[in-house]
Design a protein around this motif. Structure first.
Motif, PDB file in Angstrom:
ATOM      1  N   ARG A 209      -2.046  -8.116   2.138  1.00 26.71           N
ATOM      2  CA  ARG A 209      -2.756  -6.930   2.612  1.00 26.71           C
ATOM      3  C   ARG A 209      -3.766  -7.301   3.691  1.00 26.71           C
ATOM      4  O   ARG A 209      -3.855  -6.644   4.738  1.00 26.71           O
TER       5      ARG A 209
ATOM      6  N   LEU B 245      -3.627  -6.251   7.767  1.00 18.55           N
ATOM      7  CA  LEU B 245      -4.714  -5.513   8.407  1.00 18.55           C
ATOM      8  C   LEU B 245      -5.326  -6.317   9.546  1.00 18.55           C
ATOM      9  O   LEU B 245      -5.629  -5.766  10.611  1.00 18.55           O
TER      10      LEU B 245
ATOM     11  N   TYR C  77       1.123  -0.422   2.107  1.00 18.68           N
ATOM     12  CA  TYR C  77       0.576   0.655   2.931  1.00 18.68           C
ATOM     13  C   TYR C  77       1.469   1.895   2.996  1.00 18.68           C
ATOM     14  O   TYR C  77       0.977   2.990   3.246  1.00 18.68           O
TER      15      TYR C  77
ATOM     16  N   ALA D  22      -5.785   2.727   7.850  1.00 18.96           N
ATOM     17  CA  ALA D  22      -6.573   1.649   7.243  1.00 18.96           C
ATOM     18  C   ALA D  22      -7.323   0.867   8.311  1.00 18.96           C
ATOM     19  O   ALA D  22      -8.475   0.465   8.113  1.00 18.96           O
ATOM     20  N   TYR D  23      -6.680   0.669   9.448  1.00 14.66           N
ATOM     21  CA  TYR D  23      -7.310  -0.031  10.578  1.00 14.66           C
ATOM     22  C   TYR D  23      -8.531   0.734  11.088  1.00 14.66           C
ATOM     23  O   TYR D  23      -9.604   0.150  11.277  1.00 14.66           O
TER      24      TYR D  23
ATOM     25  N   ARG E 124     -10.311   2.980   9.515  1.00 12.54           N
ATOM     26  CA  ARG E 124     -11.355   3.009   8.482  1.00 12.54           C
ATOM     27  C   ARG E 124     -12.058   1.656   8.365  1.00 12.54           C
ATOM     28  O   ARG E 124     -13.266   1.597   8.104  1.00 12.54           O
TER      29      ARG E 124
END
Length: 214
Positions: free
Chosen positions: A26, A30, A65, A74-75, A77
């Protein structure tokens, strides 16, 4: 034989230690996505490129994801969380609300050389989805807006503390200055536009607040 066995055991322990020290799938996904999205853009980067950079199997990306768009959210955030954390550290020794407001401009100025004058990564992400067509694309734009709302709320709170009454209009004016400074930095490849924006912010803070009502 004992020496060989000992060497083999030592090698196995070293490999095990390296595996334990390696970031998780993970985290690698990211980190790779962040590097590629900030330096080259979002839409131009395919999933296979991210997987190669992260050294992660495609199945892992979908299990962690769900999709590339979810990884983009996610990037964004993660960028937001980093911005807030660094800003909190920057103002930790400040007590004056005016200094805290100007610290936003200082942080933007400090970020530009490191990001090779790419302006705002939040602006850049939103620009790639001018007409979001799917729920996931709308989720990306909403993640950008969450950061913007935080900026506006923080400025409004500080201006209210500074002036003694709600400062939403003045907060919006300051945010426009920040926007323009970011755009100028990207074009000129210089921090000067943001430095000018900071000076204009000082003038704005010294003028009668736009929110003031007699």
């Amino acid at each position: 034989m004992c020496v060989i066995a000992a060497a083999s055991t030592s090698s196995s322990r070293a490999k095990g230690s390296r595996r334990r020290q390696r970031p998780s799938s993970r985290e690698r996904l990211l980190a790779s996505a962040t590097h590629l999205f900030t330096t080259e853009g979002i839409r131009v980067i395919g999933i296979d490129r991210i997987l190669r950079e992260a050294d992660v199997a495609k199945a892992s990306l979908y299990s962690l994801y769900g999709s590339k768009d979810a990884l983009v959210i996610a990037y964004v955030r993660a960028l937001d969380e980093s911005w807030r954390t660094r800003y909190a550290e920057r103002i930790s020794d400040l007590s004056d609300p005016k200094s805290k407001i100007l610290a936003m401009f200082d942080q933007a100025i400090a970020d530009q050389p490191e990001s090779e004058y790419r302006g705002s990564h939040f602006h850049n992400a939103a620009n790639e989805y001018p007409k979001p067509d799917t729920d996931s694309e709308r989720g990306i734009v909403e993640a950008v807006r969450e950061h913007r709302r935080w900026l506006l709320d923080t400025l409004t709170t500080l201006l209210t503390e500074l002036n003694g009454y709600p400062g939403l209009t003045q907060a919006r004016q300051l945010l426009v200055l920040l926007d323009g400074g970011y755009a100028g930095c990207r074009i000129e490849r210089s921090t000067m536009p943001l430095e000018i924006a900071k000076e204009l912010a000082k003038s704005l803070l010294g003028a009668p607040p736009a929110d003031y009502c007699i």
